[in-house]
Design an enzyme around this catalytic site. Sequence first.
Site, PDB file in Angstrom:
ATOM      1  N   GLY A 101       0.478  -1.325   0.324  1.00  0.00           N
ATOM      2  CA  GLY A 101       0.083   0.183   0.332  1.00  0.00           C
ATOM      3  C   GLY A 101       0.907   1.114   0.078  1.00  0.00           C
TER       4      GLY A 101
ATOM      5  N   ASP B  94       1.738  -1.297  -4.437  1.00  0.00           N
ATOM      6  CA  ASP B  94       0.318  -0.816  -3.999  1.00  0.00           C
ATOM      7  C   ASP B  94      -0.406  -1.488  -6.187  1.00  0.00           C
ATOM      8  OD1 ASP B  94      -2.027   0.652  -3.642  1.00  0.00           O
ATOM      9  OD2 ASP B  94      -0.562   1.492  -2.725  1.00  0.00           O
TER      10      ASP B  94
ATOM     11  N   ARG C 291     -10.566   6.831   5.604  1.00  0.00           N
ATOM     12  CA  ARG C 291     -11.662   6.983   6.724  1.00  0.00           C
ATOM     13  C   ARG C 291     -12.154   8.313   5.966  1.00  0.00           C
ATOM     14  NH1 ARG C 291     -12.958   7.640  12.739  1.00  0.00           N
ATOM     15  NH2 ARG C 291     -11.186   7.615  13.029  1.00  0.00           N
TER      16      ARG C 291
ATOM     17  N   ARG D 212     -14.993   2.694  11.874  1.00  0.00           N
ATOM     18  CA  ARG D 212     -13.685   1.785  11.867  1.00  0.00           C
ATOM     19  C   ARG D 212     -14.351   0.738  11.134  1.00  0.00           C
ATOM     20  NH1 ARG D 212     -10.525   4.441  15.339  1.00  0.00           N
ATOM     21  NH2 ARG D 212      -8.381   5.436  14.376  1.00  0.00           N
TER      22      ARG D 212
ATOM     23  N   ILE E 115      -1.379  -2.152  10.047  1.00  0.00           N
ATOM     24  CA  ILE E 115      -1.972  -0.910   9.888  1.00  0.00           C
ATOM     25  C   ILE E 115      -3.308  -0.713   9.737  1.00  0.00           C
ATOM     26  CG2 ILE E 115      -1.746   1.554   9.608  1.00  0.00           C
ATOM     27  CD1 ILE E 115       1.210   1.411   9.683  1.00  0.00           C
TER      28      ILE E 115
ATOM     29  N   ASN F 293      -6.584  -0.442   8.586  1.00  0.00           N
ATOM     30  CA  ASN F 293      -7.987  -0.319   9.601  1.00  0.00           C
ATOM     31  C   ASN F 293      -9.436  -0.963   9.046  1.00  0.00           C
ATOM     32  OD1 ASN F 293      -7.528   0.801  12.251  1.00  0.00           O
ATOM     33  ND2 ASN F 293      -7.096   3.052  10.871  1.00  0.00           N
TER      34      ASN F 293
ATOM     35  N   ASP G 263      -1.532   5.920  19.072  1.00  0.00           N
ATOM     36  CA  ASP G 263      -2.615   6.283  20.264  1.00  0.00           C
ATOM     37  C   ASP G 263      -1.528   6.438  21.095  1.00  0.00           C
ATOM     38  OD1 ASP G 263      -4.731   5.200  19.296  1.00  0.00           O
ATOM     39  OD2 ASP G 263      -4.451   2.719  19.350  1.00  0.00           O
TER      40      ASP G 263
ATOM     41  N   ARG H 174      -0.145  10.277  20.491  1.00  0.00           N
ATOM     42  CA  ARG H 174      -0.990  11.024  20.426  1.00  0.00           C
ATOM     43  C   ARG H 174      -1.222  11.425  22.116  1.00  0.00           C
ATOM     44  NH1 ARG H 174      -5.620   8.541  16.257  1.00  0.00           N
ATOM     45  NH2 ARG H 174      -4.656  10.213  14.488  1.00  0.00           N
TER      46      ARG H 174
ATOM     47  N   HIS I 121      -7.550  -0.589  19.083  1.00  0.00           N
ATOM     48  CA  HIS I 121      -7.078   0.094  18.420  1.00  0.00           C
ATOM     49  C   HIS I 121      -8.647   1.456  17.800  1.00  0.00           C
ATOM     50  CE1 HIS I 121      -4.242   3.415  15.725  1.00  0.00           C
ATOM     51  NE2 HIS I 121      -5.082   2.693  15.301  1.00  0.00           N
TER      52      HIS I 121
END
Length: 336
Positions: A8, A34, A82, A88, A118, A120, A151, A154, A180
């Site tokens: 990706g 990709d 998203r 999600r 990674i 989602n 997370d 952050r 997550h």
Amino acid sequence: MVKAVVLGAAGGIGQPLSLLLKVNPLITELGLYDIVNTPGVAADLSHIATPAKVEGYLPPDDGLIKTLTGADVVVIPAGVPRKPGMTRDDLFKINAGIVKGLAEGIAKTAPKAFVLVISNPVNSTVPIVAEVFKKLGVFDPKRLFGVTTLDVVRASTFVAELIGNLGAAPDVVVPVVGGHSGVTIVPLLSQSSHPLPAGLATADYEALVKRIQFGGDEVVKAKDGTGSATLSMAYAGAEFATKIIRALKGEKGIIAPSFVSLASDPAGAAALTAELGQELAYFSSRVELGPQGVEKLYPLGTITDAEKVLVKAAIPELIKNIETGVSFVEASTNKL
């Protein structure tokens, strides 16, 4: 010699993630894959004066196989981003099939690689990868990781802001456990390396927790329909990949939260299960990394009553998310 692969690599997360891995001196080869634009991304990155040799492939002519051959670490940011109003769970319907197909390729071409998911929703996509690996007889719970590092990043940033010292952000360590997404993200602020201000109001504490849990929504809203967290996620993904590589090369004492199979450490899982009061197949806890992947799962330790409430609220959602991933593979009509 370390070969890292990004599946990706041409996307919003994939490109900056590939850049950060290209400039990582521990990486000697970088494989990019990709469905569009990968050769161009690879050509662009190949001009950067660092040791890593870069190659990019598209699906035709066994591109996925070529990318994965010889891989030590595979990072999967593939999927759609998203958008405003999208949960999600909404993402799952699109991204599950993408992740399943990539997992099949990894299982057949690089079954011993460390796989960092990674894409989602991580709470469901990690079980998807695991179930594919199980069906193909190559599942090693010690080598599969859901990347929850954003997370942690952050939480560190927001705590540093709260204590009025953003310069300390790189040194702030806040364990974040659970999963997550939303309420499954449980920051253990009582264990922060930098304590919260004394007498912090309950409303302010709750606002901090909510900001850590729903920080992705903040980015989606700010981007006004043009995307989700890409740069911060790429940074977090590269940070975790670096820790995996350092452990692979023999460095000791590396501990980082990650969403993993509890089968990776039965003794650690037993301690966690006793704390949680509930058996779970996957949980994000502090993980000690080693040359074989998961070395040890750490228990939650002493947590506050408020944190116990957060953990209790996370468990039903985690169970649902995990089952969604497992059921997707079981119900799939595609032959592996």
